[in-house]
Scaffold this motif. Structure first.
Motif, PDB file in Angstrom:
ATOM      1  N   ARG A  23      -9.021  30.760  34.952  1.00  0.00           N
ATOM      2  CA  ARG A  23      -8.806  30.640  36.431  1.00  0.00           C
ATOM      3  C   ARG A  23     -10.680  31.440  36.763  1.00  0.00           C
ATOM      4  NH1 ARG A  23      -5.254  30.216  40.207  1.00  0.00           N
ATOM      5  NH2 ARG A  23      -5.743  31.389  41.324  1.00  0.00           N
ATOM      6  N   VAL A  24     -11.697  30.478  36.823  1.00  0.00           N
ATOM      7  CA  VAL A  24     -12.692  30.690  37.783  1.00  0.00           C
ATOM      8  C   VAL A  24     -13.185  30.551  38.342  1.00  0.00           C
ATOM      9  CG1 VAL A  24     -15.114  30.615  36.603  1.00  0.00           C
ATOM     10  CG2 VAL A  24     -13.744  31.069  34.681  1.00  0.00           C
ATOM     11  N   MET A  25     -14.016  31.573  39.480  1.00  0.00           N
ATOM     12  CA  MET A  25     -14.396  30.932  40.791  1.00  0.00           C
ATOM     13  C   MET A  25     -15.878  30.817  40.413  1.00  0.00           C
ATOM     14  SD  MET A  25     -14.355  33.258  43.986  1.00  0.00           S
ATOM     15  CE  MET A  25     -12.303  32.050  44.436  1.00  0.00           C
ATOM     16  N   GLN A  26     -15.904  29.882  41.160  1.00  0.00           N
ATOM     17  CA  GLN A  26     -17.975  29.705  41.468  1.00  0.00           C
ATOM     18  C   GLN A  26     -18.170  30.521  42.865  1.00  0.00           C
ATOM     19  OE1 GLN A  26     -19.712  28.384  38.364  1.00  0.00           O
ATOM     20  NE2 GLN A  26     -17.313  28.394  37.526  1.00  0.00           N
ATOM     21  N   ALA A  27     -19.831  30.993  42.543  1.00  0.00           N
ATOM     22  CA  ALA A  27     -20.076  31.487  43.518  1.00  0.00           C
ATOM     23  C   ALA A  27     -20.387  30.361  45.166  1.00  0.00           C
ATOM     24  CB  ALA A  27     -20.916  32.985  44.086  1.00  0.00           C
ATOM     25  N   PHE A  28     -19.940  28.857  45.033  1.00  0.00           N
ATOM     26  CA  PHE A  28     -20.619  27.926  45.904  1.00  0.00           C
ATOM     27  C   PHE A  28     -19.298  27.334  45.424  1.00  0.00           C
ATOM     28  CE2 PHE A  28     -21.263  25.854  41.549  1.00  0.00           C
ATOM     29  CZ  PHE A  28     -20.173  24.675  41.375  1.00  0.00           C
ATOM     30  N   LYS A  29     -19.617  27.045  47.613  1.00  0.00           N
ATOM     31  CA  LYS A  29     -18.355  26.205  48.120  1.00  0.00           C
ATOM     32  C   LYS A  29     -18.611  24.859  47.496  1.00  0.00           C
ATOM     33  CE  LYS A  29     -18.045  29.314  51.985  1.00  0.00           C
ATOM     34  NZ  LYS A  29     -18.305  29.389  53.439  1.00  0.00           N
ATOM     35  N   ALA A  30     -18.171  23.604  47.855  1.00  0.00           N
ATOM     36  CA  ALA A  30     -18.013  21.807  48.150  1.00  0.00           C
ATOM     37  C   ALA A  30     -18.965  21.813  48.297  1.00  0.00           C
ATOM     38  CB  ALA A  30     -16.509  21.259  49.189  1.00  0.00           C
ATOM     39  N   PRO A  31     -19.351  21.118  47.320  1.00  0.00           N
ATOM     40  CA  PRO A  31     -21.068  20.738  47.767  1.00  0.00           C
ATOM     41  C   PRO A  31     -20.782  19.746  48.780  1.00  0.00           C
ATOM     42  CG  PRO A  31     -20.178  20.301  44.922  1.00  0.00           C
ATOM     43  CD  PRO A  31     -18.925  20.315  45.632  1.00  0.00           C
ATOM     44  N   ARG A  32     -22.206  19.620  49.574  1.00  0.00           N
ATOM     45  CA  ARG A  32     -22.305  18.468  50.428  1.00  0.00           C
ATOM     46  C   ARG A  32     -23.360  17.729  50.174  1.00  0.00           C
ATOM     47  NH1 ARG A  32     -23.455  23.486  54.733  1.00  0.00           N
ATOM     48  NH2 ARG A  32     -25.107  24.025  53.967  1.00  0.00           N
ATOM     49  N   ALA A  33     -23.730  17.067  51.177  1.00  0.00           N
ATOM     50  CA  ALA A  33     -24.834  15.699  50.627  1.00  0.00           C
ATOM     51  C   ALA A  33     -26.493  16.566  50.426  1.00  0.00           C
ATOM     52  CB  ALA A  33     -25.286  15.176  51.518  1.00  0.00           C
ATOM     53  N   THR A  34     -26.584  18.411  51.111  1.00  0.00           N
ATOM     54  CA  THR A  34     -28.094  18.829  51.024  1.00  0.00           C
ATOM     55  C   THR A  34     -27.779  19.951  49.245  1.00  0.00           C
ATOM     56  OG1 THR A  34     -27.746  20.505  52.253  1.00  0.00           O
ATOM     57  CG2 THR A  34     -28.527  18.803  53.225  1.00  0.00           C
ATOM     58  N   THR A  35     -26.739  19.604  48.748  1.00  0.00           N
ATOM     59  CA  THR A  35     -26.500  21.029  47.467  1.00  0.00           C
ATOM     60  C   THR A  35     -27.461  20.754  46.887  1.00  0.00           C
ATOM     61  OG1 THR A  35     -24.255  21.047  48.974  1.00  0.00           O
ATOM     62  CG2 THR A  35     -25.201  21.806  46.284  1.00  0.00           C
ATOM     63  N   ASN A  36     -27.994  21.663  46.018  1.00  0.00           N
ATOM     64  CA  ASN A  36     -28.979  21.297  45.094  1.00  0.00           C
ATOM     65  C   ASN A  36     -27.917  20.308  44.258  1.00  0.00           C
ATOM     66  OD1 ASN A  36     -29.683  21.680  42.162  1.00  0.00           O
ATOM     67  ND2 ASN A  36     -30.858  23.548  42.760  1.00  0.00           N
ATOM     68  N   PRO A  37     -28.914  19.251  43.277  1.00  0.00           N
ATOM     69  CA  PRO A  37     -28.692  18.250  42.059  1.00  0.00           C
ATOM     70  C   PRO A  37     -27.614  19.613  41.334  1.00  0.00           C
ATOM     71  CG  PRO A  37     -30.288  17.811  43.065  1.00  0.00           C
ATOM     72  CD  PRO A  37     -29.854  18.750  43.937  1.00  0.00           C
ATOM     73  N   TYR A  38     -28.222  20.198  40.904  1.00  0.00           N
ATOM     74  CA  TYR A  38     -27.418  21.272  39.961  1.00  0.00           C
ATOM     75  C   TYR A  38     -26.239  21.402  39.816  1.00  0.00           C
ATOM     76  CZ  TYR A  38     -26.918  24.484  36.210  1.00  0.00           C
ATOM     77  OH  TYR A  38     -26.384  25.293  35.525  1.00  0.00           O
ATOM     78  N   ILE A  39     -26.498  21.955  41.376  1.00  0.00           N
ATOM     79  CA  ILE A  39     -24.682  22.180  41.261  1.00  0.00           C
ATOM     80  C   ILE A  39     -23.633  21.450  41.070  1.00  0.00           C
ATOM     81  CG2 ILE A  39     -23.206  23.686  43.371  1.00  0.00           C
ATOM     82  CD1 ILE A  39     -24.978  25.597  42.007  1.00  0.00           C
ATOM     83  N   VAL A  40     -24.277  20.731  42.085  1.00  0.00           N
ATOM     84  CA  VAL A  40     -23.456  18.959  42.275  1.00  0.00           C
ATOM     85  C   VAL A  40     -22.958  18.582  40.798  1.00  0.00           C
ATOM     86  CG1 VAL A  40     -22.860  17.404  42.946  1.00  0.00           C
ATOM     87  CG2 VAL A  40     -24.224  17.939  44.856  1.00  0.00           C
ATOM     88  N   MET A  41     -23.975  18.812  40.109  1.00  0.00           N
ATOM     89  CA  MET A  41     -23.149  17.848  38.528  1.00  0.00           C
ATOM     90  C   MET A  41     -22.479  18.730  37.704  1.00  0.00           C
ATOM     91  SD  MET A  41     -26.305  15.604  37.342  1.00  0.00           S
ATOM     92  CE  MET A  41     -27.894  17.013  37.741  1.00  0.00           C
ATOM     93  N   LEU A  42     -22.943  20.521  38.186  1.00  0.00           N
ATOM     94  CA  LEU A  42     -21.969  21.502  37.573  1.00  0.00           C
ATOM     95  C   LEU A  42     -20.692  21.486  37.892  1.00  0.00           C
ATOM     96  CD1 LEU A  42     -21.536  23.708  35.173  1.00  0.00           C
ATOM     97  CD2 LEU A  42     -22.850  25.135  37.113  1.00  0.00           C
ATOM     98  N   ASP A  43     -20.014  21.214  38.977  1.00  0.00           N
ATOM     99  CA  ASP A  43     -19.169  20.835  39.660  1.00  0.00           C
ATOM    100  C   ASP A  43     -18.224  20.067  39.444  1.00  0.00           C
ATOM    101  OD1 ASP A  43     -17.301  21.896  42.401  1.00  0.00           O
ATOM    102  OD2 ASP A  43     -18.037  19.941  42.598  1.00  0.00           O
ATOM    103  N   GLU A  44     -18.636  19.122  39.154  1.00  0.00           N
ATOM    104  CA  GLU A  44     -18.103  18.028  38.219  1.00  0.00           C
ATOM    105  C   GLU A  44     -17.776  17.782  37.231  1.00  0.00           C
ATOM    106  OE1 GLU A  44     -20.925  14.529  39.506  1.00  0.00           O
ATOM    107  OE2 GLU A  44     -20.423  14.215  41.135  1.00  0.00           O
ATOM    108  N   ALA A  45     -18.436  18.657  36.396  1.00  0.00           N
ATOM    109  CA  ALA A  45     -18.424  19.088  35.100  1.00  0.00           C
ATOM    110  C   ALA A  45     -17.129  19.766  35.125  1.00  0.00           C
ATOM    111  CB  ALA A  45     -19.696  19.380  34.181  1.00  0.00           C
ATOM    112  N   LEU A  46     -17.486  20.858  34.985  1.00  0.00           N
ATOM    113  CA  LEU A  46     -16.278  22.012  35.649  1.00  0.00           C
ATOM    114  C   LEU A  46     -14.792  21.444  35.725  1.00  0.00           C
ATOM    115  CD1 LEU A  46     -18.280  25.291  36.554  1.00  0.00           C
ATOM    116  CD2 LEU A  46     -17.911  24.556  33.934  1.00  0.00           C
ATOM    117  N   GLY A  47     -14.795  20.573  37.114  1.00  0.00           N
ATOM    118  CA  GLY A  47     -14.296  20.033  37.157  1.00  0.00           C
ATOM    119  C   GLY A  47     -13.357  19.855  36.169  1.00  0.00           C
TER     120      GLY A  47
END
Length: 353
Positions: free
Chosen positions: A6-30
């Motif tokens: 169980r690993v918590m990321q220090a970011f919330k659910a991505p929004r339209a303005t979220t850094n693409p790196y975080i969006v792609m990492l969110d998808e990869a970790l999910g």
């Protein structure tokens, strides 16, 4: 079989303005095996159950629209530090920047430094990131942008077109690029330069506008992804003359769109050049000048290169799996257990303590 972490990321659910790196990492970790991917909330971070927490830009946890909200964020961060100090939760930090952020209040900087001391494992985005000599670390390369940009039309390159794309800040050297381009165009009026991106201040906007001469096209505003793809794709060569360059999303964006780049010479960029293959990463030493622009454009046209740069080490499925292994190692370290796995074999540069 190992249980799911169980690993918590220090970011919330991505929004339209979220850094693409975080969006792609969110998808990869999910979608990564062996991981229960948790997004951030203050309540869950302070009181919830998890094995590790992963920070990117911890300074982003501060601030607020009012003084009261800013004070509230500091209180919450202090509470989180207290929870992490007293628990067996592993702390993982991705080192996007080498230096501490500038201009923060002392109390916030003190909490960032405290988080640094508590950090169990650091993730470097390239093998030249300096890491304290006694710190556990893994190198996980920044994933590419090919999938992110795949849905947008990619126009052909315009002959003789040099391009700068991205947010414009003083350290990124756009003024130097404009001066060097003026020198280059004096010898070759078939060259053109496109500068696309939003300057960080009205003063910088005025400076760039004043320096833009014949053959220069300015588009000084924030670009959508489709506009960024078009601006990069129309460039025969993308030029990023940063005064300091370590982790450059702009360089990776250009390479993801199959455009060669001209960037400052340093250890990080030499490693990138070796990784992606000959003819894609061109480098210069010292100050950028017109002769360097003309010489590099000639090299781009003359020297052979593969159809696409080799970005296979930056596939997001691999990036996700490497993060899971790094998290598992961090948890083992925090709990005093041995761990023989590795996220990646390349070791970051060690900084003397």
């Amino acid at each position: 079989m190992s249980r799911r972490l169980r690993v918590m990321q220090a970011f919330k659910a991505p929004r339209a303005t979220t850094n693409p790196y975080i969006v792609m990492l969110d998808e990869a970790l999910g979608s990564a095996d062996g991981l229960e991917h948790l997004r951030f909330s203050w309540g869950s971070a302070i009181f919830g159950r998890y094995d590790a927490i992963h920070f990117h830009w911890p300074e982003a946890k501060f601030g607020g629209a009012s003084r009261l909200r800013a004070m509230g964020k500091r209180f919450l961060f202090a509470a989180l530090l207290a929870r992490l100090t007293c628990s067996r939760v592993a702390i993982v930090r991705t080192m996007h920047n080498i230096e501490l952020p500038q201009g923060m209040p002392r109390c916030e900087l003190a909490m960032i430094r405290r988080l640094d001391r508590l950090t169990t494992l650091r993730i470097a985005l390239n093998p030249t990131t300096p890491i304290p000599a006694d710190a556990a670390s893994e190198t996980i390369l920044h994933g590419h942008y090919r999938d992110w940009y795949a849905s947008y039309p990619q126009p052909p390159a315009l002959q003789g077109r040099l391009g700068y794309v991205g947010l414009i800040r003083r350290y990124k050297g756009v003024e130097l690029l404009l001066q060097a381009f003026a020198e280059a165009r004096a010898s070759d009026d078939a060259l053109s330069l496109s500068v696309s991106g939003k300057p960080s201040s009205t003063e910088l906007t005025a400076t760039i506008t004043e320096l833009a001469g014949a053959g220069v096209e300015l588009d000084l505003r924030f670009l959508s992804d489709a506009e960024l793809v078009a601006a990069v794709s129309r460039s025969e060569l993308v030029v990023l003359p940063y005064r300091f360059m370590h982790n450059s999303g702009g360089t990776l964006a250009a390479l993801s769109l199959d455009r060669p780049v001209l960037i400052p010479e340093n250890d990080t960029n030499r490693a990138l050049s070796a990784e992606v293959g000959a003819g894609w990463v061109h480098q210069y030493a010292g100050d950028l000048d017109g002769a360097t622009l003309r010489r590099t454009m000639d090299e781009v046209r003359r020297l052979a290169r593969a159809d696409r740069p080799d970005l296979s080490a930056r596939d997001w499925d691999a990036v996700g799996a490497q993060h899971v292994r790094a998290f598992r190692r961090a948890v083992a370290i925090r709990r005093g257990r041995s761990y023989t796995g590795s996220a990646r074999s390349v070791a970051p540069v060690r900084k003397q303590a």
